[in-house]
Scaffold this active site. Structure first.
Site, PDB file in Angstrom:
ATOM      1  N   ASN A  11       4.961  41.808 -82.652  1.00 40.79           N
ATOM      2  CA  ASN A  11       5.294  41.150 -83.923  1.00 40.79           C
ATOM      3  C   ASN A  11       6.680  40.535 -83.761  1.00 40.79           C
ATOM      4  O   ASN A  11       7.679  41.244 -83.822  1.00 40.79           O
ATOM      5  CB  ASN A  11       5.263  42.207 -85.046  1.00 40.79           C
ATOM      6  CG  ASN A  11       5.759  41.653 -86.366  1.00 40.79           C
ATOM      7  OD1 ASN A  11       5.893  40.440 -86.544  1.00 40.79           O
ATOM      8  ND2 ASN A  11       6.045  42.550 -87.306  1.00 40.79           N
ATOM      9  N   TRP A  12       6.705  39.238 -83.532  1.00 42.34           N
ATOM     10  CA  TRP A  12       7.990  38.579 -83.256  1.00 42.34           C
ATOM     11  C   TRP A  12       8.849  38.417 -84.498  1.00 42.34           C
ATOM     12  O   TRP A  12      10.002  38.037 -84.410  1.00 42.34           O
ATOM     13  CB  TRP A  12       7.743  37.198 -82.622  1.00 42.34           C
ATOM     14  CG  TRP A  12       7.149  37.227 -81.253  1.00 42.34           C
ATOM     15  CD1 TRP A  12       6.707  38.328 -80.560  1.00 42.34           C
ATOM     16  CD2 TRP A  12       6.919  36.102 -80.386  1.00 42.34           C
ATOM     17  NE1 TRP A  12       6.217  37.952 -79.328  1.00 42.34           N
ATOM     18  CE2 TRP A  12       6.342  36.596 -79.195  1.00 42.34           C
ATOM     19  CE3 TRP A  12       7.139  34.731 -80.510  1.00 42.34           C
ATOM     20  CZ2 TRP A  12       5.983  35.760 -78.131  1.00 42.34           C
ATOM     21  CZ3 TRP A  12       6.783  33.894 -79.457  1.00 42.34           C
ATOM     22  CH2 TRP A  12       6.215  34.411 -78.276  1.00 42.34           C
ATOM     23  N   HIS A  98       2.800  44.122 -94.128  1.00 45.07           N
ATOM     24  CA  HIS A  98       3.952  44.687 -93.415  1.00 45.07           C
ATOM     25  C   HIS A  98       4.989  45.148 -94.445  1.00 45.07           C
ATOM     26  O   HIS A  98       5.187  44.497 -95.467  1.00 45.07           O
ATOM     27  CB  HIS A  98       4.558  43.646 -92.467  1.00 45.07           C
ATOM     28  CG  HIS A  98       5.546  44.232 -91.518  1.00 45.07           C
ATOM     29  ND1 HIS A  98       6.827  44.558 -91.910  1.00 45.07           N
ATOM     30  CD2 HIS A  98       5.448  44.590 -90.219  1.00 45.07           C
ATOM     31  CE1 HIS A  98       7.471  45.083 -90.870  1.00 45.07           C
ATOM     32  NE2 HIS A  98       6.646  45.121 -89.842  1.00 45.07           N
ATOM     33  N   GLU A 168       3.208  52.490 -89.987  1.00 49.25           N
ATOM     34  CA  GLU A 168       4.598  52.143 -89.696  1.00 49.25           C
ATOM     35  C   GLU A 168       5.507  52.767 -90.749  1.00 49.25           C
ATOM     36  O   GLU A 168       5.694  52.189 -91.836  1.00 49.25           O
ATOM     37  CB  GLU A 168       4.782  50.626 -89.736  1.00 49.25           C
ATOM     38  CG  GLU A 168       4.029  49.881 -88.682  1.00 49.25           C
ATOM     39  CD  GLU A 168       4.753  48.583 -88.318  1.00 49.25           C
ATOM     40  OE1 GLU A 168       5.080  48.416 -87.140  1.00 49.25           O
ATOM     41  OE2 GLU A 168       5.007  47.768 -89.216  1.00 49.25           O
ATOM     42  N   GLY A 227       7.955  45.544 -82.697  1.00 50.19           N
ATOM     43  CA  GLY A 227       8.808  44.466 -83.196  1.00 50.19           C
ATOM     44  C   GLY A 227       9.840  44.076 -82.156  1.00 50.19           C
ATOM     45  O   GLY A 227       9.582  43.296 -81.245  1.00 50.19           O
ATOM     46  N   GLY A 228      11.033  44.656 -82.265  1.00 47.77           N
ATOM     47  CA  GLY A 228      12.165  44.272 -81.419  1.00 47.77           C
ATOM     48  C   GLY A 228      11.846  44.218 -79.935  1.00 47.77           C
ATOM     49  O   GLY A 228      12.207  43.251 -79.246  1.00 47.77           O
TER      50      GLY A 228
HETATM   51  P1  PGA Z   1      10.366  47.596 -84.495  1.00 48.79           P
HETATM   52  O1  PGA Z   1       9.445  46.867 -85.587  1.00 48.79           O
HETATM   53  O2  PGA Z   1       9.526  47.823 -83.271  1.00 48.79           O
HETATM   54  O3  PGA Z   1      11.491  46.644 -84.255  1.00 48.79           O
HETATM   55  O4  PGA Z   1      10.823  48.886 -85.088  1.00 48.79           O
HETATM   56  C1  PGA Z   1       8.103  47.234 -85.741  1.00 48.79           C
HETATM   57  C2  PGA Z   1       7.478  46.430 -86.843  1.00 48.79           C
HETATM   58  O5  PGA Z   1       8.131  46.167 -87.860  1.00 48.79           O
HETATM   59  O6  PGA Z   1       6.308  46.011 -86.733  1.00 48.79           O
END
Ligand code: PGA
Length: 244
Positions: A11-12, A98, A168, A227-228
Site C-alpha cells: 500500500n503505497w 483503511h 490492521e 505500508g512504509g
Molecule cells: P505500515 O502501514 O506498514 O506503514 O505500518 C500499513 C498500512 O497502513 O496498510
C-alpha cells in the site's frame, strides 16, 4: 488455517511521483520475474500512477489495486474514482475501509460496506481493513470493535473469492509497534469465525523484513498489508519471501 497461497500487498499510500513510482514498480517486477515469489503479490499505487504501474508490471504476475473507491459507478462525485474506473485502469483489487480513511475522512461502516459491494459489482477483490485503536485495545474492546466493524462493513452474501480481510490495529500502523503473535492469532481466529470460510485474512501494521518471518510463518496469517516497507523494493521483496 490457511490452505491457500499467502498474499503480500504493498500500500503505497500518497507516495510516488511518476519517476520514483515507476522505478519502484520496475524493481519489484524485476525481482518477481527473476525468481518465483513465495506468495501472491499485489501493489496499490496512488491513483495517478495506477495505469502506468500496470504497464510496468504487466507479465510479472503482480496484481494491481486501488487504495480506495467510490461506491457509485459514475456521476457527479468530484475527485472520486469508481471501481469500474479502477478496473478499466487494470486493477483486480481495491483496498476499502483503511483506518486512515475511516479516521481522517470519517468513513463509516455503511460507506465501507457500499464500497465492498461496489468492488464485487465490478468483479474486483475487496481488501477490507478493520482494526481497533490503542484505547479500544487497552479497554479490552479490540475483539468487539473489530467484530462490529466486520458486521457493519461486510455486505450480505459475501463472495469469498473476492474478499480479503486485513486486520490492521490502528496503533500499529506506521508506528513500529505490533501486537503480540498471540493477540494477532486471537483476532484472526475471531475474524475467521465471522466471515465465509476460505477468505484470506492478512495482518497489517509495521510489517518489515525483520518481523515478517515470524508473522508470515503463522498458519493464522494469510499474508500482510504493508505500508512504509512497501516503498523499498528490496524490503517489500524480503517480506514476500518470508512467506516461503
Ligand atoms: P505500515 O502501514 O506498514 O506503514 O505500518 C500499513 C498500512 O497502513 O496498510
Amino acid at each position: 488455517m490457511a490452505a491457500h497461497r499467502k498474499l503480500v500487498v504493498g500500500n503505497w499510500k500518497m507516495n510516488g511521483l511518476r519517476a520514483d513510482g515507476l522505478a519502484l514498480a520496475r524493481e519489484i517486477a524485476a525481482l518477481a520475474t527473476a525468481a518465483a515469489p513465495a506468495c501472491d503479490l499485489l501493489i496499490c499505487p496512488p491513483s495517478t500512477l495506477i495505469a502506468a504501474v500496470g504497464e510496468v508490471i504487466a507479465g510479472s504476475g503482480i496484481a494491481l489495486g486501488g487504495q480506495n473507491c467510490h461506491a457509485a459507478e459514475k456521476g457527479a462525485y468530484t475527485g472520486d474514482v469508481s471501481v469500474e474506473m479502477l478496473k478499466d485502469a487494470g486493477c483486480s483489487h481495491v483496498i476499502v475501509g483503511h483506518s486512515e480513511r475511516r479516521q481522517a475522512c470519517g468513513e463509516t461502516d455503511a460507506e465501507v460496506r457500499a464500497k465492498v459491494a461496489a468492488a464485487w459489482r465490478a468483479g474486483l477483490v475487496a481488501v477490507l481493513c478493520v482494526g481497533e485503536t490503542r484505547a479500544e485495545r487497552e479497554a479490552g474492546r479490540a475483539l468487539a470493535v473489530v467484530a462490529a466493524q466486520l458486521a457493519g462493513s461486510l455486505p450480505d452474501g459475501a463472495d469469498v473469492a473476492r474478499l480479503v480481510v486485513a486486520y490492521e490495529p490502528v496503533w500499529a500502523i506506521g508506528t513500529g509497534l505490533t501486537p503480540t503473535l498471540a493477540d494477532i492469532d486471537e483476532m484472526h481466529h475471531a475474524i475467521r469465525a465471522g466471515i465465509p470460510a476460505g477468505a484470506r485474512i492478512l495482518y497489517g501494521g509495521s510489517v518489515n523484513p525483520k518481523n515478517a518471518g515470524e508473522l508470515l510463518s503463522r498458519g493464522e496469517i494469510d499474508g500482510a498489508l504493508v505500508g512504509g516497507a512497501s516503498l523499498k523494493a528490496d524490503d517489500f521483496w524480503a517480506i514476500s519471501q518470508a512467506c516461503g
